[in-house]
Motif scaffolding. Structure first.
Motif, PDB file in Angstrom:
ATOM      1  N   ILE A  19       0.574  -1.320  -0.513  1.00  0.00           N
ATOM      2  CA  ILE A  19       0.048  -0.301  -0.273  1.00  0.00           C
ATOM      3  C   ILE A  19       0.480   1.277  -0.070  1.00  0.00           C
ATOM      4  O   ILE A  19       2.059   1.147   0.770  1.00  0.00           O
ATOM      5  CB  ILE A  19      -1.031   0.298   0.844  1.00  0.00           C
ATOM      6  N   LYS A  51      -2.281  -9.202   2.533  1.00  0.00           N
ATOM      7  CA  LYS A  51      -3.416  -9.025   3.117  1.00  0.00           C
ATOM      8  C   LYS A  51      -4.469  -7.803   1.839  1.00  0.00           C
ATOM      9  O   LYS A  51      -5.542  -7.940   1.080  1.00  0.00           O
ATOM     10  CB  LYS A  51      -4.068  -8.808   4.180  1.00  0.00           C
ATOM     11  N   ASN A  52      -3.621  -6.409   2.235  1.00  0.00           N
ATOM     12  CA  ASN A  52      -4.281  -5.195   1.343  1.00  0.00           C
ATOM     13  C   ASN A  52      -3.227  -4.674   1.229  1.00  0.00           C
ATOM     14  O   ASN A  52      -1.791  -4.720   0.202  1.00  0.00           O
ATOM     15  CB  ASN A  52      -4.218  -4.274   2.832  1.00  0.00           C
ATOM     16  N   ILE A  53      -3.907  -4.265  -0.907  1.00  0.00           N
ATOM     17  CA  ILE A  53      -3.506  -3.593  -1.840  1.00  0.00           C
ATOM     18  C   ILE A  53      -3.880  -2.481  -2.451  1.00  0.00           C
ATOM     19  O   ILE A  53      -4.958  -2.581  -2.180  1.00  0.00           O
ATOM     20  CB  ILE A  53      -2.423  -4.351  -2.731  1.00  0.00           C
ATOM     21  N   ASP A  54      -3.299  -1.143  -3.047  1.00  0.00           N
ATOM     22  CA  ASP A  54      -4.253  -0.463  -3.439  1.00  0.00           C
ATOM     23  C   ASP A  54      -2.875   0.034  -4.377  1.00  0.00           C
ATOM     24  O   ASP A  54      -2.392  -0.843  -5.308  1.00  0.00           O
ATOM     25  CB  ASP A  54      -4.032   0.905  -2.284  1.00  0.00           C
ATOM     26  N   SER A  55      -3.129   0.728  -5.467  1.00  0.00           N
ATOM     27  CA  SER A  55      -2.803   1.341  -6.903  1.00  0.00           C
ATOM     28  C   SER A  55      -1.424   1.809  -7.215  1.00  0.00           C
ATOM     29  O   SER A  55      -1.083   1.037  -7.868  1.00  0.00           O
ATOM     30  CB  SER A  55      -4.287   2.159  -7.855  1.00  0.00           C
ATOM     31  N   ASP A  83      -8.142 -12.846  -4.006  1.00  0.00           N
ATOM     32  CA  ASP A  83      -8.748 -11.204  -4.247  1.00  0.00           C
ATOM     33  C   ASP A  83      -7.588 -10.508  -4.997  1.00  0.00           C
ATOM     34  O   ASP A  83      -8.098 -10.062  -6.133  1.00  0.00           O
ATOM     35  CB  ASP A  83      -8.919 -10.922  -2.862  1.00  0.00           C
ATOM     36  N   ILE A  84      -6.457 -10.433  -5.275  1.00  0.00           N
ATOM     37  CA  ILE A  84      -5.588 -10.002  -5.280  1.00  0.00           C
ATOM     38  C   ILE A  84      -5.568 -10.506  -7.230  1.00  0.00           C
ATOM     39  O   ILE A  84      -5.287  -9.956  -8.105  1.00  0.00           O
ATOM     40  CB  ILE A  84      -4.088 -10.265  -4.804  1.00  0.00           C
ATOM     41  N   LEU A  87      -7.741  -9.594  -9.023  1.00  0.00           N
ATOM     42  CA  LEU A  87      -7.262  -7.743  -9.092  1.00  0.00           C
ATOM     43  C   LEU A  87      -6.184  -7.641 -10.482  1.00  0.00           C
ATOM     44  O   LEU A  87      -6.500  -6.856 -11.198  1.00  0.00           O
ATOM     45  CB  LEU A  87      -6.984  -6.855  -8.614  1.00  0.00           C
ATOM     46  N   LEU A  90      -8.191  -8.474 -13.932  1.00  0.00           N
ATOM     47  CA  LEU A  90      -9.033  -7.196 -14.824  1.00  0.00           C
ATOM     48  C   LEU A  90      -8.218  -6.420 -15.161  1.00  0.00           C
ATOM     49  O   LEU A  90      -8.712  -5.716 -15.686  1.00  0.00           O
ATOM     50  CB  LEU A  90      -9.710  -6.263 -12.820  1.00  0.00           C
ATOM     51  N   MET A  91      -6.908  -5.754 -13.823  1.00  0.00           N
ATOM     52  CA  MET A  91      -5.905  -4.722 -14.828  1.00  0.00           C
ATOM     53  C   MET A  91      -5.085  -5.784 -15.750  1.00  0.00           C
ATOM     54  O   MET A  91      -4.045  -4.222 -16.906  1.00  0.00           O
ATOM     55  CB  MET A  91      -5.200  -4.735 -13.635  1.00  0.00           C
TER      56      MET A  91
END
Lengths: 99, 133
Positions: A19, A51-55, A83-84, A87, A90-91
Motif C-alpha cells: 500500500i 492482505k491489502n493492496i492499492d493502486s 482477491d489480489i 484484481l 482485471l487489470m
C-alpha cells in the motif's frame, strides 16, 4: 522485503501490505538491488503476506516487472491471495507475467 | 444510517489507519455478503482517499480529508471531500493528467460494481450490496 538468491533465481518476499504508505521504502530497497537483476535469470515476488493492496502497490509490481524485463529476466508473482489475483487479472497483468 | 465519520490530515499512513478503522466499523453491521465485498471496499477506499491526499490536497499536511460512510436500503455510500481546488466533472481536456491518473483507479472501482460520482473536490461512491453474490 527480504531478498534471497538461489540457483540463478532471486526471490523477493514482501513483509507487509503493498500500500501507498509502504511503497516509498520498497522503492528505495528496489533501487539498491537493481544492479543485481543482471545476474539472475528470474525474479519471483512472493506476496504471501500481502492482505491489502492499492493502486500505488500495483504500480510497484508493474515497475518491478519492467525493470526485470529490461534486463532480459523473467518475472512472476507467487502466493498472492485469490482477491489480489482477480484484481491483477482485471487489470490484465496476467498478459505480462505469471500469477 | 451513518456508519462512520472521520476527518484526518493528508498522509498515506493516515489513509491506512482510516481504512482499517472503517472496515472494522462496517464489519460490525453484519451486512449480508459483506465478506465477499470486503476486499473491493478496502481497495476502493484506499483509491479515493489516496487520491484526495495526493491529487486533492497535494500532500499538504495542513489540509484535511473527510470520509463519511452511510448505509441506506442495503446500499453503502462513501463520501470523501478534500481541501484541494477540485476537478471538473469528467470532461476531456480539463486537467488531463490528473483525470488520467484518477480515471485509471476509477475504472477498476467501476468494474468492482461501485457507482462513482465526482463533483469538484467531492467524490461519492456507492455499492448496492444486493449486487454482491
Amino acid at each position: 522485503m527480504i531478498k534471497t538468491v538461489e540457483n540463478d533465481v532471486m526471490k523477493l518476499n514482501l513483509e507487509d501490505d503493498l500500500i501507498a504508505k509502504n511503497v516509498k521504502t520498497l522503492n528505495m530497497k528496489l533501487m539498491d538491488m537493481m544492479d543485481e537483476f543482471d545476474d539472475v535469470s528470474e525474479v519471483v515476488l512472493d506476496m504471501a503476506t500481502v492482505k491489502n493492496i492499492d493502486s500505488v502497490g500495483v504500480t510497484f509490481v508493474i515497475n518491478l516487472y519492467k525493470k526485470v524485463s529490461d534486463t532480459g529476466g523473467n518475472f512472476r508473482v507467487v502466493h498472492s491471495s485469490e482477491d489480489i489475483r482477480q484484481l491483477f487479472k482485471l487489470m490484465k497483468l496476467e498478459d505480462f507475467f505469471d500469477l | 444510517m451513518e456508519i462512520y465519520d472521520r476527518i484526518f490530515y493528508s498522509g498515506f499512513a493516515e489513509v491506512d489507519e482510516v481504512v482499517l478503522e472503517a472496515i472494522e466499523a462496517l464489519k460490525k453491521l453484519n451486512i449480508q455478503a459483506f465478506e465477499k465485498a470486503e476486499f473491493r471496499i478496502n481497495f476502493m477506499l484506499r483509491e479515493i482517499l489516496n487520491n484526495a491526499v495526493e491529487h486533492g490536497n497535494r500532500f499538504d499536511r495542513t489540509k484535511k480529508v473527510m470520509l463519511k460512510i452511510l448505509y441506506r436500503d442495503n446500499v453503502l455510500i462513501f463520501k470523501v471531500k478534500d481541501e484541494g481546488a477540485g476537478i471538473e466533472p469528467l470532461r476531456h481536456g480539463i486537467h488531463d493528467f490528473v483525470l488520467r491518473e484518477r480515471n485509471r483507479g476509477y475504472e477498476v472501482i467501476k468494474s468492482f460494481d461501485f457507482d462513482v460520482m465526482l463533483d469538484g473536490s467531492i467524490v461519492e461512491v456507492s455499492l448496492n450490496m444486493n449486487k454482491i453474490r
